[in-house]
Design an enzyme around this catalytic site. Structure first.
Site, mmCIF file in Angstrom:
data_model
loop_
_atom_site.group_PDB
_atom_site.id
_atom_site.type_symbol
_atom_site.label_atom_id
_atom_site.label_comp_id
_atom_site.label_asym_id
_atom_site.label_seq_id
_atom_site.Cartn_x
_atom_site.Cartn_y
_atom_site.Cartn_z
ATOM 1 N N HIS A 195 0.812 -1.224 0.000
ATOM 2 C CA HIS A 195 0.000 0.000 0.000
ATOM 3 C C HIS A 195 0.845 1.274 0.000
ATOM 4 O O HIS A 195 0.331 2.348 -0.272
ATOM 5 C CB HIS A 195 -0.942 0.018 1.215
ATOM 6 C CG HIS A 195 -2.048 -0.970 1.109
ATOM 7 N ND1 HIS A 195 -3.251 -0.668 0.523
ATOM 8 C CD2 HIS A 195 -2.130 -2.262 1.501
ATOM 9 C CE1 HIS A 195 -4.035 -1.733 0.570
ATOM 10 N NE2 HIS A 195 -3.377 -2.711 1.155
ATOM 11 N N ASP A 237 -2.053 2.117 -4.660
ATOM 12 C CA ASP A 237 -3.283 2.316 -3.896
ATOM 13 C C ASP A 237 -4.348 1.312 -4.362
ATOM 14 O O ASP A 237 -4.191 0.634 -5.370
ATOM 15 C CB ASP A 237 -3.789 3.748 -3.984
ATOM 16 C CG ASP A 237 -4.280 4.148 -5.366
ATOM 17 O OD1 ASP A 237 -4.229 3.335 -6.294
ATOM 18 O OD2 ASP A 237 -4.724 5.293 -5.499
#
Length: 71
Positions: free
Chosen positions: A41, A45
């Protein structure tokens, strides 16, 4: 399996198997496969990862030239 630099994601794909699904209110058999995407992450995204999986899904659904039948 951990991500190793410079990896940003790992995708797994399971075996293609016949499964019962509902199509137009009726039960039918379709060949299906589960896939999973694990990603860092900090680099990718969720929106980009989701679009990537949709692209893979559409490519696999459109695959099926002459001689590529599962039967």
């Amino acid at each position: 399996m951990p991500l190793v630099v410079p990896q940003a994601a790992i995708i797994t794909m399971e075996q293609i198997v016949p499964r019962a699904v509902v199509i137009d209110g009726m039960i039918g058999i379709r060949y299906m496969m589960y896939s999973c995407l694990s990603f860092d992450h900090r680099i990718v995204d969720g929106g980009g990862a989701g679009r990537f999986l949709q692209t893979i899904k559409k490519s696999l659904e459109c695959y099926g030239g002459a001689g590529n039948s599962l039967n």
